[in-house]
Design an enzyme around this catalytic site. Sequence first.
Site, PDB file in Angstrom:
ATOM      1  NE  ARG A  99       0.912 -15.416   4.838  1.00  0.00           N
ATOM      2  CZ  ARG A  99       1.637 -14.501   5.400  1.00  0.00           C
ATOM      3  NH1 ARG A  99       2.831 -14.789   5.833  1.00  0.00           N
ATOM      4  NH2 ARG A  99       1.485 -13.221   4.697  1.00  0.00           N
ATOM      5  CD  GLN A 147      -5.560 -10.057  -1.543  1.00  0.00           C
ATOM      6  OE1 GLN A 147      -6.093 -10.628  -2.237  1.00  0.00           O
ATOM      7  NE2 GLN A 147      -4.504 -10.549  -0.877  1.00  0.00           N
ATOM      8  NE  ARG A 178      -1.287 -19.914   2.737  1.00  0.00           N
ATOM      9  CZ  ARG A 178      -1.086 -18.909   2.893  1.00  0.00           C
ATOM     10  NH1 ARG A 178      -2.167 -17.878   3.553  1.00  0.00           N
ATOM     11  NH2 ARG A 178      -0.283 -17.979   2.179  1.00  0.00           N
ATOM     12  CG  ASP A 205      -2.306 -14.066   5.413  1.00  0.00           C
ATOM     13  OD1 ASP A 205      -3.140 -14.931   4.537  1.00  0.00           O
ATOM     14  OD2 ASP A 205      -2.221 -12.977   5.210  1.00  0.00           O
ATOM     15  CE  LYS A 226      -6.558 -16.025   2.222  1.00  0.00           C
ATOM     16  NZ  LYS A 226      -6.603 -14.622   1.789  1.00  0.00           N
ATOM     17  NE  ARG A 234      -4.113  -2.437   2.210  1.00  0.00           N
ATOM     18  CZ  ARG A 234      -3.893  -3.509   2.255  1.00  0.00           C
ATOM     19  NH1 ARG A 234      -2.683  -4.080   2.088  1.00  0.00           N
ATOM     20  NH2 ARG A 234      -5.098  -4.179   1.875  1.00  0.00           N
TER      21      ARG A 234
HETATM   22  C1  S3P Z   1      -4.233  -9.084   2.421  1.00  0.00           C
HETATM   23  C2  S3P Z   1      -5.457  -9.378   2.670  1.00  0.00           C
HETATM   24  C3  S3P Z   1      -5.641 -10.896   2.955  1.00  0.00           C
HETATM   25  C4  S3P Z   1      -4.458 -11.681   3.062  1.00  0.00           C
HETATM   26  C5  S3P Z   1      -3.469 -11.379   2.287  1.00  0.00           C
HETATM   27  C6  S3P Z   1      -3.066 -10.022   2.534  1.00  0.00           C
HETATM   28  C7  S3P Z   1      -4.281  -7.467   2.277  1.00  0.00           C
HETATM   29  O1  S3P Z   1      -6.191 -11.473   1.694  1.00  0.00           O
HETATM   30  O2  S3P Z   1      -4.695 -12.926   3.267  1.00  0.00           O
HETATM   31  O3  S3P Z   1      -2.163 -11.848   2.786  1.00  0.00           O
HETATM   32  O4  S3P Z   1      -2.929  -7.076   2.415  1.00  0.00           O
HETATM   33  O5  S3P Z   1      -5.194  -6.924   2.006  1.00  0.00           O
HETATM   34  P1  S3P Z   1      -7.860 -11.353   1.525  1.00  0.00           P
HETATM   35  O6  S3P Z   1      -8.450 -10.046   1.224  1.00  0.00           O
HETATM   36  O7  S3P Z   1      -8.003 -12.398   0.326  1.00  0.00           O
HETATM   37  O8  S3P Z   1      -8.518 -11.917   2.672  1.00  0.00           O
END
Ligand code: S3P
Length: 451
Positions: free
Chosen positions: A406, A181, A362, A331, A358, A38
Amino acid sequence: MTAPEPYPPAARPLLAHPGSRPLSGTIRVPGDKSISHRALMFGALAVGETRISGLLDGEDVLRTAAAMRALGAEVIQDGPDAWRVAGRGIGGLIEPADVLDMGNSGTAARLLCGILASHPIFAVMTGDASLRRRPMRRVTDPLAACGARFTAREGGRLPLAVEGAREALPLEYRVPVASAQVKSALLLAGLNAPGLTRIEEPAATRDHSENMLRHFGATLTVEAAGEGRIVTLAGQPELRAADILVPGDPSSAAFPLVAALLVADSAITITGVGLNPLRTGLLDCLREMGADLAIVNPRTEGGEPVGDVTARHGPLRGADIPPGRAPSMIDEYPILAVAAASAQGVTRMRGLAELRVKESDRLAATAALLAANGVRVEIDGDDLIVHGTGRPPAGGGLVETHMDHRLAMSGLVLGLSAAAPVRVDDTAFIETSFPGFAALMRSTGAMLEAA
Ligand code: S3P
């Protein structure tokens, strides 16, 4: 100039040996991956120069840096974790001359879809074999409503092409799954649309995008809505460059912390760990299981809560982990399952459907990791059930990592805490999120050797 490393990297098998001695030391883990992506993206959309320190220098984040450069931002690395981004302002990114390759990173790919959707440019995006299997329609479907056109492979998978909207419309969307995300992709698109973009999420997920938007001067409101939240962003703000200090990644800290809990007489302290409450579900679970965890020196750094976390070895007991915990530790289930394998009694982790999409499936891969090492484990619907015996698991098995960092780190920690060594088929993907993991673990006394 040195030739770039081939990608995907050559498989790097490792053997983790049960410790004949305790693990100890005070260490730092690399910068938070979510915040690092970000920082580069918002920096590229801001006016002026953003200085970032503590940025994760891992493969996933380097992909985001390369994509931002391809879109016209100046991204410069000054030192090991010191970076500068000269942004182009909202709507100011330019058409990339080539395909954007996001490697292994779902966060990079999905957030970038959001940025591209509201820029009047054409771009093509791809990724490695793991990323090309992952669902993208969860972002491309809602983003199409702003006027962008996406064409992708069957199931909406990468490679995909996007024609961003000439004049993007603001979005109003209820995200059906808890996903930071998806939320972040829609907020990024909303930056270059007039009016209010309103995103409702069914459960609160990590809020690093919201925090960083405010830090860069955007106007944003967040309201509680049932179990979830509604985030409303005023479009077309002027984002002003702002310095960013990236905390240590709690999702990376999880591995040495659990190793210390499981290996006899160990104690490890990790300094400067990010402790955003939407990321600390694992610590809550471990405490419920009886773990000896201490947090000292709590402080705020770069707008995020941070502290030093110490884990000391001790007995753990099984626990029932509610589905509502998932967004704050999405995660961390593979490493929690490794802890559960040594705990006394049953641990049931509920509501893990999202783990199937993932870097690997997972849910299946975590169950296989444990089963191959003598742990009784079941999948019941979306729940993972681990039968711990209160003793070290047998070990002696092979962990298949399926291009998933992971799983690789979880397999190594299992090996440190098992009765017999555990072989992990490929640890190369650890570089995506935790460069130097094996060396750092060895510095605490862990026996990890090339296999
Ligand atoms: C993340 C959100 C998560 C996480 C990923 C990082 C992020 O994913 O599993 O490692 O940085 O917004 P999801 O939005 O699919 O839950």
